[in-house]
Design an enzyme around this catalytic site. Structure first.
Site, short mmCIF file in Angstrom:
data_model
loop_
_atom_site.label_atom_id
_atom_site.label_comp_id
_atom_site.label_asym_id
_atom_site.label_seq_id
_atom_site.Cartn_x
_atom_site.Cartn_y
_atom_site.Cartn_z
N ASP A 1 0.88 -1.16 0.00
CA ASP A 1 0.00 0.00 0.00
C ASP A 1 0.92 1.22 0.00
OD1 ASP A 1 -2.32 1.64 0.35
OD2 ASP A 1 -1.87 1.72 2.49
N ASP B 1 -0.11 5.12 1.01
CA ASP B 1 -0.34 6.10 2.08
C ASP B 1 -0.31 5.42 3.44
OD1 ASP B 1 -1.04 8.68 0.58
OD2 ASP B 1 -2.39 7.24 -0.36
#
Length: 218
Positions: free
Chosen positions: A8, A10
């Site tokens: 991922d 953020d």
């Protein structure tokens, strides 16, 4: 056997979650006089920005037709701030170097728009570590639906069961598990006691612990 690592973005590669919240609060106050509070951002980590803003507009009875314009404004401003003051998560380069040295392909699969992913990875000077940059933008369903992670395994031509996902959010963790992938979660400090993270295969406190967790799961 693990054949690929999926990150991922953020909250995992870049410390951007506070930036998203601050920019949304500023723009909604400026445009509507609305103060977005903690309740507006509850369980929002990992959610695609268009879906989150649609929820804001329903919650505060704001015009739904404004959502695309607000999305563009927020994405642009968040990208500008990250480019101006990039905040990589501690240990990110060392971890990416280690994974690369061991010959495992690395991809990023994020709810952020495609342009935003490229902008952030370039600002952090880490884009060269990733063979692919995959966005949930334009998909029918974003996280917690597994589509973005399944797309990653499809592009890599590997079975989902052979992938390890590095996530920070409940929504992303649920998406990865729904894709039948192994998950290492690195929650924000204020969320680390959330019992829902028990669904993950391994929970860590920092990126410095991730390589050991990968070896454990391999």
């Amino acid at each position: 056997m693990t054949t690929a690592i999926i990150f991922d973005m953020d909250g995992v590669l870049v410390d951007s979650e506070p930036v998203w919240v601050k920019v949304e609060q500023e723009i909604y106050l400026q445009c509507y006089g609305v103060h977005l509070d903690d309740e507006d951002f509850k369980d929002s980590a990992g959610i695609r920005i268009d879906k989150l803003l649609t929820e804001h507009h329903h919650r505060h009875s704001l015009p739904l037709e404004d959502v695309p314009r607000r999305v563009e404004e927020i994405v642009t401003e968040v990208g500008r701030r990250i480019q101006t003051h990039p905040q990589p998560m501690p240990g990110v380069v060392e971890l990416l170097e280690t994974i690369q040295q061991h010959g495992l392909p690395i991809v990023v699969a994020s709810s952020s728009p495609r342009k935003q992913i490229a902008r952030v990875l370039d600002a952090l000077n880490i884009s060269h570590y990733f063979s692919h940059q995959i966005s949930a933008e334009g998909m029918i369903n974003g996280k917690p639906h597994p589509a973005v992670f399944l797309r990653a395994s499809e592009i890599l031509n590997v079975n989902p069961e052979e992938c390890i996902v590095i996530e920070d959010a409940v929504n992303g963790m649920v998406a990865a598990k729904a894709a039948q992938m192994k998950v290492i979660v690195m929650p924000a400090p204020e969320a680390c006691q959330d019992k829902r993270f028990g669904l993950a295969d391994v929970q860590v406190n920092s990126l410095g612990e991730v390589w050991q967790a990968i070896q454990q799961l391999k």
